[in-house]
Motif scaffolding. Structure first.
Motif, PDB file in Angstrom:
ATOM      1  N   TRP A 111     -46.766  64.672  44.710  1.00  0.00           N
ATOM      2  CA  TRP A 111     -46.908  64.458  46.151  1.00  0.00           C
ATOM      3  C   TRP A 111     -45.616  64.795  46.887  1.00  0.00           C
ATOM      4  O   TRP A 111     -45.625  65.448  47.925  1.00  0.00           O
ATOM      5  CB  TRP A 111     -47.326  63.014  46.425  1.00  0.00           C
ATOM      6  CG  TRP A 111     -47.454  62.685  47.885  1.00  0.00           C
ATOM      7  CD1 TRP A 111     -46.733  61.780  48.586  1.00  0.00           C
ATOM      8  CD2 TRP A 111     -48.370  63.274  48.811  1.00  0.00           C
ATOM      9  NE1 TRP A 111     -47.134  61.759  49.902  1.00  0.00           N
ATOM     10  CE2 TRP A 111     -48.142  62.667  50.067  1.00  0.00           C
ATOM     11  CE3 TRP A 111     -49.363  64.249  48.712  1.00  0.00           C
ATOM     12  CZ2 TRP A 111     -48.865  63.006  51.215  1.00  0.00           C
ATOM     13  CZ3 TRP A 111     -50.091  64.587  49.856  1.00  0.00           C
ATOM     14  CH2 TRP A 111     -49.836  63.967  51.082  1.00  0.00           C
ATOM     15  N   SER A 112     -44.485  64.388  46.337  1.00  0.00           N
ATOM     16  CA  SER A 112     -43.200  64.697  46.949  1.00  0.00           C
ATOM     17  C   SER A 112     -42.960  66.209  46.996  1.00  0.00           C
ATOM     18  O   SER A 112     -42.505  66.757  48.007  1.00  0.00           O
ATOM     19  CB  SER A 112     -42.075  64.007  46.173  1.00  0.00           C
ATOM     20  OG  SER A 112     -40.816  64.319  46.716  1.00  0.00           O
ATOM     21  N   HIS A 113     -43.282  66.873  45.903  1.00  0.00           N
ATOM     22  CA  HIS A 113     -43.113  68.330  45.836  1.00  0.00           C
ATOM     23  C   HIS A 113     -44.046  69.024  46.822  1.00  0.00           C
ATOM     24  O   HIS A 113     -43.657  69.989  47.504  1.00  0.00           O
ATOM     25  CB  HIS A 113     -43.390  68.797  44.413  1.00  0.00           C
ATOM     26  CG  HIS A 113     -42.951  70.198  44.138  1.00  0.00           C
ATOM     27  ND1 HIS A 113     -42.899  70.721  42.875  1.00  0.00           N
ATOM     28  CD2 HIS A 113     -42.565  71.203  44.963  1.00  0.00           C
ATOM     29  CE1 HIS A 113     -42.484  71.976  42.919  1.00  0.00           C
ATOM     30  NE2 HIS A 113     -42.291  72.297  44.187  1.00  0.00           N
ATOM     31  N   ASP A 126     -54.433  72.886  50.938  1.00  0.00           N
ATOM     32  CA  ASP A 126     -54.436  71.429  50.825  1.00  0.00           C
ATOM     33  C   ASP A 126     -54.256  71.043  49.366  1.00  0.00           C
ATOM     34  O   ASP A 126     -54.438  71.846  48.445  1.00  0.00           O
ATOM     35  CB  ASP A 126     -55.722  70.834  51.413  1.00  0.00           C
ATOM     36  CG  ASP A 126     -56.987  71.351  50.736  1.00  0.00           C
ATOM     37  OD1 ASP A 126     -57.091  71.247  49.496  1.00  0.00           O
ATOM     38  OD2 ASP A 126     -57.862  71.874  51.450  1.00  0.00           O
ATOM     39  N   LEU A 127     -53.861  69.794  49.163  1.00  0.00           N
ATOM     40  CA  LEU A 127     -53.535  69.338  47.810  1.00  0.00           C
ATOM     41  C   LEU A 127     -54.743  69.408  46.884  1.00  0.00           C
ATOM     42  O   LEU A 127     -54.605  69.765  45.706  1.00  0.00           O
ATOM     43  CB  LEU A 127     -52.995  67.908  47.861  1.00  0.00           C
ATOM     44  CG  LEU A 127     -52.570  67.295  46.528  1.00  0.00           C
ATOM     45  CD1 LEU A 127     -51.489  68.142  45.844  1.00  0.00           C
ATOM     46  CD2 LEU A 127     -52.070  65.860  46.722  1.00  0.00           C
ATOM     47  N   ALA A 128     -55.931  69.089  47.396  1.00  0.00           N
ATOM     48  CA  ALA A 128     -57.131  69.109  46.555  1.00  0.00           C
ATOM     49  C   ALA A 128     -57.359  70.487  45.945  1.00  0.00           C
ATOM     50  O   ALA A 128     -57.750  70.605  44.768  1.00  0.00           O
ATOM     51  CB  ALA A 128     -58.345  68.681  47.374  1.00  0.00           C
ATOM     52  N   THR A 129     -57.105  71.534  46.710  1.00  0.00           N
ATOM     53  CA  THR A 129     -57.262  72.899  46.193  1.00  0.00           C
ATOM     54  C   THR A 129     -56.286  73.169  45.065  1.00  0.00           C
ATOM     55  O   THR A 129     -56.639  73.770  44.041  1.00  0.00           O
ATOM     56  CB  THR A 129     -57.046  73.920  47.331  1.00  0.00           C
ATOM     57  OG1 THR A 129     -58.022  73.695  48.353  1.00  0.00           O
ATOM     58  CG2 THR A 129     -57.168  75.343  46.821  1.00  0.00           C
ATOM     59  N   MET A 256     -51.905  61.216  51.040  1.00  0.00           N
ATOM     60  CA  MET A 256     -52.721  61.558  49.887  1.00  0.00           C
ATOM     61  C   MET A 256     -53.994  60.716  49.910  1.00  0.00           C
ATOM     62  O   MET A 256     -53.941  59.499  50.098  1.00  0.00           O
ATOM     63  CB  MET A 256     -51.943  61.280  48.594  1.00  0.00           C
ATOM     64  CG  MET A 256     -52.641  61.829  47.349  1.00  0.00           C
ATOM     65  SD  MET A 256     -51.911  61.244  45.776  1.00  0.00           S
ATOM     66  CE  MET A 256     -50.184  61.501  46.049  1.00  0.00           C
ATOM     67  N   THR A 257     -55.127  61.341  49.701  1.00  0.00           N
ATOM     68  CA  THR A 257     -56.379  60.606  49.668  1.00  0.00           C
ATOM     69  C   THR A 257     -56.536  59.913  48.313  1.00  0.00           C
ATOM     70  O   THR A 257     -55.899  60.308  47.314  1.00  0.00           O
ATOM     71  CB  THR A 257     -57.580  61.529  49.902  1.00  0.00           C
ATOM     72  OG1 THR A 257     -57.707  62.419  48.774  1.00  0.00           O
ATOM     73  CG2 THR A 257     -57.410  62.351  51.183  1.00  0.00           C
ATOM     74  N   MET A 262     -56.651  59.961  42.328  1.00  0.00           N
ATOM     75  CA  MET A 262     -57.368  59.766  41.071  1.00  0.00           C
ATOM     76  C   MET A 262     -57.510  61.075  40.292  1.00  0.00           C
ATOM     77  O   MET A 262     -57.469  61.089  39.060  1.00  0.00           O
ATOM     78  CB  MET A 262     -58.749  59.152  41.345  1.00  0.00           C
ATOM     79  CG  MET A 262     -58.690  57.736  41.898  1.00  0.00           C
ATOM     80  SD  MET A 262     -57.633  56.625  40.915  1.00  0.00           S
ATOM     81  CE  MET A 262     -58.477  56.664  39.334  1.00  0.00           C
ATOM     82  N   ALA A 263     -57.646  62.189  41.023  1.00  0.00           N
ATOM     83  CA  ALA A 263     -57.718  63.495  40.359  1.00  0.00           C
ATOM     84  C   ALA A 263     -56.402  63.811  39.656  1.00  0.00           C
ATOM     85  O   ALA A 263     -56.389  64.354  38.543  1.00  0.00           O
ATOM     86  CB  ALA A 263     -58.074  64.579  41.367  1.00  0.00           C
TER      87      ALA A 263
END
Length: 306
Positions: A111-113, A126-129, A256-257, A262-263
């Motif tokens: 998340w920090s990165h 986005d992070l999910a991708t 972060m969601t 969890m992913a």
């Protein structure tokens, strides 16, 4: 002259803070420049740079010309930990080297990165991708056990001092005392400098283009022999910091969601388990990955990437 020890990672795990603290010790030498990127083949964005092949060992050794004989010298490039070429190159060049490794909860590190890379304009997804495709730049760098496999295959385990970011930040004096003992230097200068050194907090930029241009320009000045002394004077005068401050703004509000969190736990849990089973480590955050494993189905296989 060549270094005796290297701070090899991980990214976003306190290596800048540790580099700056160690530089304050009169019996240690670290170059002005953090992250020489000599042994890693790829940069933080996965682009091939290969300074090792392009510039050669003489270029690297010049960074240690001011080091005094008999005093430990080191450098900090956190990409060494995850770069697939770095361990063998270091084995050939620095066969007696010792290593400091800082590891951080891989979910927090990711998340920090991610926030940093978004602020600098290095990524737009986005992070999910990134999680879905197991992005090597952001997600893959949290696979510490897989990275340590390469290092422990080439160097004795006793050459490594492995610390955990959360414990270092919670009790910096205890961590610095341990590091001083490992480096065989007086801990007092480190204990004095530790509270004074600013930690690398998340930030944003008015212009990512200006930030990236300033980094490239500063690196060019440092690496070109006729302008190296000019670069040092500019840094000593605070010109680099002035430019950074002028371009810096509050970090963008990103969250972060729970699904993303969890992913990421699913991505990392097998690798976190191997830190204990394969490498005998006891991370302070390993428990929640084990708990998640008992409560959720098996994830898709994780691609072990550098």
């Amino acid at each position: 002259m060549r270094p005796d020890f290297l701070i090899i990672g991980a990214e976003k795990a306190g290596t800048t803070w540790l580099h700056d603290v160690l530089r304050a010790h009169p019996d240690l030498f670290l170059p002005d420049t953090k992250e020489l990127h000599f042994f890693n083949r790829f940069d933080s964005n996965g682009r091939e740079i290969d300074t090792y092949a392009r510039r050669g060992l003489g270029w690297y050794e010049r960074h240690f010309e001011a080091a005094e004989r008999g005093k430990p010298a080191g450098e900090a490039t956190p990409l060494y930990l995850c770069d697939p070429a770095a361990p063998r190159r270091i084995r050939r060049t620095l066969p007696e080297a010792r290593f400091i490794v800082l590891l951080r909860d891989p979910v927090s590190r990711t998340w920090s990165h991610y926030r940093m890379a978004r602020a600098k304009g290095h990524i737009t997804e986005d992070l999910a991708t990134l999680i879905d495709r197991r992005d090597a730049r952001i997600v893959g760098r949290g696979l510490y056990a897989a990275q340590l496999d390469r290092w422990f295959a080439l160097f004795p385990r006793e050459r490594f001092l492995i610390l955990f970011f959360e414990q270092v930040m919670a009790e910096p004096q205890a961590a610095l005392t341990r590091i001083a003992a490992w480096l065989e230097v007086d801990p007092a200068p480190l204990l004095e400098a530790g509270p004074e050194v600013r930690r690398n907090a998340a930030t944003g930029y008015r212009s990512a283009a200006v930030y990236n241009a300033s980094v490239v320009g500063a690196r060019a000045l440092r690496h070109f022999p006729p302008t190296r002394s000019l670069a040092r004077r500019m840094k000593a005068a605070g010109l680099y910091d002035l430019l950074k401050r002028a371009n810096r703004v509050e970090a963008p509000m990103l969250s972060m969601t729970q699904a993303e969190r969890m992913a990421l736990v699913a991505c990392f849990r097998d690798d976190v388990a191997r830190l204990s089973t394969a490498h005998g480590l006891d991370p302070p955050w390993s428990g929640r990955f084990a708990l998640a494993a008992s409560q959720s189905p098996e994830p898709e296989p994780v691609l072990h990437v550098p």
